[in-house]
Design a protein around this motif. Structure first.
Motif, PDB file in Angstrom:
ATOM      1  N   LEU A   1      13.657 -15.197  -3.117  1.00 50.00           N
ATOM      2  CA  LEU A   1      13.959 -14.556  -3.634  1.00 50.00           C
ATOM      3  C   LEU A   1      14.333 -13.496  -2.573  1.00 50.00           C
ATOM      4  O   LEU A   1      15.448 -12.531  -3.290  1.00 50.00           O
ATOM      5  N   TYR A   2      14.185 -12.986  -1.524  1.00 50.94           N
ATOM      6  CA  TYR A   2      15.072 -11.934  -0.637  1.00 50.94           C
ATOM      7  C   TYR A   2      16.035 -12.914  -0.025  1.00 50.94           C
ATOM      8  O   TYR A   2      16.799 -11.600   0.719  1.00 50.94           O
TER       9      TYR A   2
ATOM     10  N   ASN B   1      21.213 -12.154  -4.061  1.00 52.82           N
ATOM     11  CA  ASN B   1      21.931 -11.533  -4.517  1.00 52.82           C
ATOM     12  C   ASN B   1      20.450 -10.778  -5.733  1.00 52.82           C
ATOM     13  O   ASN B   1      20.856 -11.079  -6.036  1.00 52.82           O
ATOM     14  N   PRO B   2      20.514  -9.526  -4.951  1.00 50.28           N
ATOM     15  CA  PRO B   2      19.068  -9.366  -6.125  1.00 50.28           C
ATOM     16  C   PRO B   2      19.897  -8.332  -7.350  1.00 50.28           C
ATOM     17  O   PRO B   2      18.452  -8.650  -8.543  1.00 50.28           O
ATOM     18  N   LYS B   3      20.732  -9.019  -7.489  1.00 46.25           N
ATOM     19  CA  LYS B   3      21.552  -8.034  -8.484  1.00 46.25           C
ATOM     20  C   LYS B   3      21.738  -9.287  -9.562  1.00 46.25           C
ATOM     21  O   LYS B   3      22.059  -9.854 -10.492  1.00 46.25           O
TER      22      LYS B   3
ATOM     23  N   ILE C   1      18.908 -11.495 -10.358  1.00 47.48           N
ATOM     24  CA  ILE C   1      17.360 -11.387  -9.998  1.00 47.48           C
ATOM     25  C   ILE C   1      17.228 -10.508 -11.390  1.00 47.48           C
ATOM     26  O   ILE C   1      17.959  -9.215 -11.709  1.00 47.48           O
TER      27      ILE C   1
ATOM     28  N   LEU D   1      12.566  -6.265  -3.899  1.00 46.76           N
ATOM     29  CA  LEU D   1      13.456  -7.013  -4.236  1.00 46.76           C
ATOM     30  C   LEU D   1      14.386  -6.268  -4.527  1.00 46.76           C
ATOM     31  O   LEU D   1      15.932  -6.146  -4.028  1.00 46.76           O
TER      32      LEU D   1
ATOM     33  N   CYS E   1      15.893  -4.957  -7.863  1.00 48.31           N
ATOM     34  CA  CYS E   1      16.757  -6.438  -9.271  1.00 48.31           C
ATOM     35  C   CYS E   1      16.433  -5.359 -10.079  1.00 48.31           C
ATOM     36  O   CYS E   1      15.462  -4.307  -9.550  1.00 48.31           O
TER      37      CYS E   1
END
Length: 271
Positions: free
Chosen positions: A185-186, A189-191, A193, A242, A244
């Motif tokens: 998850l890290y 790209n947080p976009k 998530i 994160l 997100c």
């Protein structure tokens, strides 16, 4: 003595339709003196002339599924000049349908192929959603178009399946305070998530109903308000960490939440 014949199959797409029609027709003649030559992706007049030059030397017929009007007319005109019988397979059907629905055909080559590709993309997306549902395999996180994260009963699985039918590859990860979040998850790209959260009272109601449906006592810790508040606090802290986007699904139907997600993705792609 039976004459041999060469059937030239021309198409501005792959040519499968014309070939199948030709085979069906030829099968009605009890003869082995038939040869078929398929020429797909005919898009230029020069290609038509080259084929006609070849066909004029043989006892031949042309079957075609060319829907681009200019090229179709050119083939018909030149076939007459070369004295070669040419049969337009699509035009009578297009004309009949147009007369009933009063809509002009698109006349775009390969549309049926595009529909097939769309279907198989959808199947692949659904298979992906099943494979990477509920955190079964964290490797799906890096392969996914969208990663949904949230506590239990925030509609992660229904949303994954709905979005899969929009050809999106979706993985979803349940969040529990006792279980460390996947490192993947890290690493994305947080976009990509989407964090899903919900009102604790709503979650309490949903979880109690879930326990009832399973024949379990609804006083289990899974449905306790204390447990739910702890899970939500942990999940929202993780989502903020994160970076997100977070959606509250408390009063949203799956279709509505999916619409919000797709709009967020469009905005992200435009940035």
């Amino acid at each position: 003595m039976e004459k041999s014949m060469v059937t030239y199959v021309l198409s501005d797409s792959i040519g499968e339709t014309a070939e199948e029609v030709a085979e069906a027709a030829i099968s009605q003649f009890n003869s082995g003196n038939f040869e078929m030559r398929r020429f797909p992706y005919i898009t230029e007049k020069e290609q038509v002339i080259e084929i006609l030059e070849e066909a004029k030397e043989e006892n031949s017929i042309i079957l075609f599924t060319i829907v681009v009007e200019e090229l179709r007319r050119f083939l018909i005109e030149k076939s007459h000049e070369y004295n070669i019988k040419a049969v337009d397979i699509m035009e009578p059907i297009l004309n009949a349908i147009e007369s009933v629905v009063a809509i002009k055909p698109k006349r775009e080559p390969g549309l049926i192929r595009k529909l097939d590709e769309n279907y198989f993309q959808k199947v692949a997306a659904v298979e992906f959603a099943v494979k990477y549902d509920d955190g079964k395999d964290a490797r799906g996180i890096k392969k996914a178009d969208i990663v949904l994260i949230g506590v239990s009963r925030t509609s992660k699985t229904p949303l994954s399946m709905y979005l899969a039918h929009k050809n999106m590859k979706v993985a979803n990860i349940p969040l529990l305070p006792e279980v460390k979040a996947p490192k993947e998850l890290y690493e994305i790209n947080p976009k990509k998530i989407i964090g899903l959260t919900a009102n604790p009272i709503k979650l309490n109601e949903i979880r109690q109903e879930r326990l009832k449906s399973l024949g379990l006592n609804n006083t289990a810790s899974y449905a306790s308000m204390e447990r739910i508040l702890r899970e939500i606090e942990y999940a929202e802290e993780l989502m903020k960490d994160l970076g997100c986007q977070i959606i509250d699904v408390s009063n949203k139907a799956v279709e509505e939440t999916a619409g919000v997600i797709l709009e967020l993705l469009r905005e992200n792609n435009n940035d």
